[in-house]
Design a protein around this motif. Structure first.
Motif: not given
Length: 163
Positions: A41-50
């Protein structure tokens, strides 16, 4: 802008179509947010900054230096007498104006279009049909069909009268 609502984006990828383009597909290990291992889940979830830091993300409008940031600020030195130092750097999106940058992971929800009378039928129709041959330009041609000034044909009798 006041009718457009910003709603939190609950998807794995933020919507940055107004900021730039991704030249390559992002590989996701999962499309789900719940019921999957934490690492996946952490590998697939992106933020605006990432997303902005990815090597294949190319932004459309990127300021070159600090002068571009100051020029795009909302500060106006002719109207504000004693402004603070941070007023030089306040950008329009900080004040709530719609720009190309996105500060939060949201998407815009436009209000539904109100159709008059409940259906898309238009009231009325063509009110005037202008002929392209009736346009009087400054330099008109010699073959234009115009009556001599002062002469007109009467609709009832058909004879030419001079007024």
């Amino acid at each position: 802008m006041s009718d457009i609502k910003q709603i939190r984006n609950k998807k794995l990828l933020p919507d940055l179509r107004k900021e730039g383009e991704l030249r390559k597909e992002i590989v996701l290990s999962t499309n789900e947010k719940h019921g999957v291992p934490t690492g996946s889940r952490l590998f697939s979830h992106h933020t605006l900054a990432s997303i902005r830091r990815l090597s294949f993300f190319y932004p459309f409008h990127l300021p070159d230096d600090s002068l571009d940031l100051i020029l795009s600020a909302t500060y106006n030195h002719s109207t504000e007498k004693f402004a603070d130092k941070e007023d030089l750097h306040l950008q329009p999106e900080t004040h709530g104006c719609d720009t190309w940058r996105r500060l939060r992971n949201t998407y815009d929800k436009h209000p539904p279009v109100v159709v008059p009378l409940g259906h898309p039928m238009k009231r009325g129709g063509i009110t005037e049909h202008r002929s392209p041959f009736s346009v009087k330009l400054m330099n008109s041609g010699v073959h234009s069909s115009q009556t001599n000034p002062g002469y007109s044909r009467q609709p009832a009798g058909g004879a030419i009268f001079f007024y």
